[in-house]
Design an enzyme around this catalytic site. Structure first.
Site, PDB file in Angstrom:
ATOM      1  N   LYS A  81       0.850  -1.192   0.000  1.00 27.20           N
ATOM      2  CA  LYS A  81       0.000   0.000   0.000  1.00 27.20           C
ATOM      3  C   LYS A  81       0.879   1.233   0.000  1.00 27.20           C
ATOM      4  O   LYS A  81       1.942   1.271   0.643  1.00 27.20           O
ATOM      5  CB  LYS A  81      -0.898   0.029   1.247  1.00 27.20           C
ATOM      6  CG  LYS A  81      -2.159   0.846   1.054  1.00 27.20           C
ATOM      7  CD  LYS A  81      -3.162   0.153   0.139  1.00 27.20           C
ATOM      8  CE  LYS A  81      -4.450   0.924   0.036  1.00 27.20           C
ATOM      9  NZ  LYS A  81      -5.456   0.199  -0.765  1.00 27.20           N
ATOM     10  N   GLY A 183     -21.058   6.428   3.578  1.00 29.54           N
ATOM     11  CA  GLY A 183     -20.128   6.757   2.511  1.00 29.54           C
ATOM     12  C   GLY A 183     -20.741   6.469   1.159  1.00 29.54           C
ATOM     13  O   GLY A 183     -21.029   5.315   0.834  1.00 29.54           O
ATOM     14  N   VAL A 184     -20.982   7.521   0.363  1.00 31.01           N
ATOM     15  CA  VAL A 184     -21.640   7.323  -0.928  1.00 31.01           C
ATOM     16  C   VAL A 184     -20.781   7.886  -2.063  1.00 31.01           C
ATOM     17  O   VAL A 184     -21.266   8.535  -2.984  1.00 31.01           O
ATOM     18  CB  VAL A 184     -23.060   7.934  -0.950  1.00 31.01           C
ATOM     19  CG1 VAL A 184     -23.973   7.166  -0.013  1.00 31.01           C
ATOM     20  CG2 VAL A 184     -23.050   9.418  -0.574  1.00 31.01           C
ATOM     21  N   GLY A 185     -19.488   7.618  -1.984  1.00 34.68           N
ATOM     22  CA  GLY A 185     -18.585   7.963  -3.066  1.00 34.68           C
ATOM     23  C   GLY A 185     -18.698   6.939  -4.177  1.00 34.68           C
ATOM     24  O   GLY A 185     -19.771   6.387  -4.443  1.00 34.68           O
ATOM     25  N   VAL A 187     -17.728   3.780  -4.508  1.00 39.12           N
ATOM     26  CA  VAL A 187     -18.178   2.435  -4.134  1.00 39.12           C
ATOM     27  C   VAL A 187     -19.555   2.479  -3.465  1.00 39.12           C
ATOM     28  O   VAL A 187     -20.487   1.789  -3.891  1.00 39.12           O
ATOM     29  CB  VAL A 187     -17.144   1.754  -3.223  1.00 39.12           C
ATOM     30  CG1 VAL A 187     -17.670   0.403  -2.731  1.00 39.12           C
ATOM     31  CG2 VAL A 187     -15.837   1.559  -3.966  1.00 39.12           C
TER      32      VAL A 187
END
Length: 350
Positions: A81, A183-185, A187
């Site tokens: 990462k 979280g509604v980005g 994905v």
């Protein structure tokens, strides 16, 4: 003998590399957990951390998760990462910093393969790719594996959510199932749209409240404050933002019977998996359910297959989840521990 270097999340990592570039102002970390199965693959995120220690900890945890994710997805890739440190909240990564990060990746001679993660984009990865060939998630021809991993990740999470609802709720359909999405980005938003088509009853939240409200209006869903969604009385909670939200403090207040979402490192500590299990909450281990993106960009980098092959492999995510849940039922061990155990065996550390 030093075993963790003062970082509890150090897990016999093969390398933790710290980079700085005075001209561009780049501060970055690349952590390589394992290359047992192949080059260490995992995205790079651009994020502001409270301090460097927090950034190193995140890189350690995320790289270990990538080892497990790639192994569980049956990819010939290890786990790594990258983290580019933002100087302040809301900062924008510069072209110079992206180029300097590309040179940092190149200096590792193929031991680490980078791709898009939080705070990055296809366009930003194209800049990184001017300095190194060890980049994936770049624009590709129609039908080819690769490109933006977000939509593929969302589809895999959607399939996993449906499998989790079937297992934990006895739901043959998502119609009427109450799902809270944090979280509604790329994905979480993609997941919400897929579930809305199935007739699920959605409650949405995001740190960007206006984004959550706009998507709720589009889908006929409800939008709530980001700090309240975890505790709502819903059937299934789907975390799709940043990690470490399932904690000793938050778990007792969760009302959902199932947790299944795309966020990385949802458990603040390994003990929190046992806390969920003790409460009878079915958990879909994050690195199993959210593997769609790395399947996509991994096959792109490896030059293996096309989008049809990607979709075929993503379709197998529920099978791997069922394998974990079945072993958890047999042994009585938490799902998180079972998944770790399977992954460790696959990378030769079991």
């Amino acid at each position: 003998m030093i075993t963790d270097w003062g970082f509890p999340d150090f897990d016999d990592h093969e390398g933790v590399h710290l980079f700085s570039d005075r001209e561009s102002g780049l501060s970055a970390i690349i952590a390589i957990h394992s290359s047992k199965l192949g080059p260490a693959a995992g995205g790079v995120r651009f994020w502001h951390y409270a301090d460097h220690r927090a950034a190193i900890t995140d890189a350690l945890r995320l790289s270990r998760g990538m080892s497990y994710k790639n192994a569980m997805a049956n990819l010939p890739l290890g786990g790594g990462k990258g983290v580019i440190l933002a100087s302040e909240p809301g900062a924008t990564v510069t072209t110079g910093q992206l180029e300097a990060f590309g040179r940092a990746v190149a200096s590792l001679d193929g031991k680490y393969v980078t791709a898009e993660d939080v705070g990055m984009s296809e366009d930003r990865m194209k800049v990184v790719a001017t300095q190194t060939r060890h980049v994936s998630g770049l624009p590709v021809a129609e039908g080819g594996a690769g490109g933006d991993p977000g939509p593929i990740t969302a589809r895999g999470v959607y399939l996993g959510v449906k499998a989790a609802a079937r297992r934990g709720l006895g739901a043959d359909s998502m119609h009427g199932v109450r799902v809270a999405i944090q979280g509604v980005g790329s994905v979480g938003g993609g997941l919400a749209r897929l579930l809305a088509k199935d007739g699920a009853r959605l409650v949405l939240a995001d740190v960007n409240a206006e984004r959550a409200k706009a998507l709720a209006a589009e889908l006929g869903a409800e939008a709530v404050a980001a700090d309240s969604i975890l505790m709502l009385d819903t059937d299934l909670f789907s975390p799709n933002a940043l990690g470490a939200i399932l904690t000793e403090q938050s778990i007792p207040a969760i009302k959902a019977k199932v947790i299944a979402g795309g966020a990385n490192n949802q458990l603040a500590t390994r003990a929190d998996g046992a806390r969920l299990h003790d409460r009878g909450i079915l958990y879909a281990p994050d690195y199993v359910i959210n593997a769609g993106g790395i399947i996509n960009v991994g096959l792109e980098y490896l030059g293996q297959g096309n989008m049809a092959e990607v979709q075929s492999r993503v379709d197998k995510i529920p099978e791997r989840l069922i394998e974990v849940w079945d072993e958890s039922d047999r042994t009585g061990d938490p799902e998180s521990e079972v998944a770790d155990r399977i992954a460790q065996r696959l990378i030769g550390r079991g």
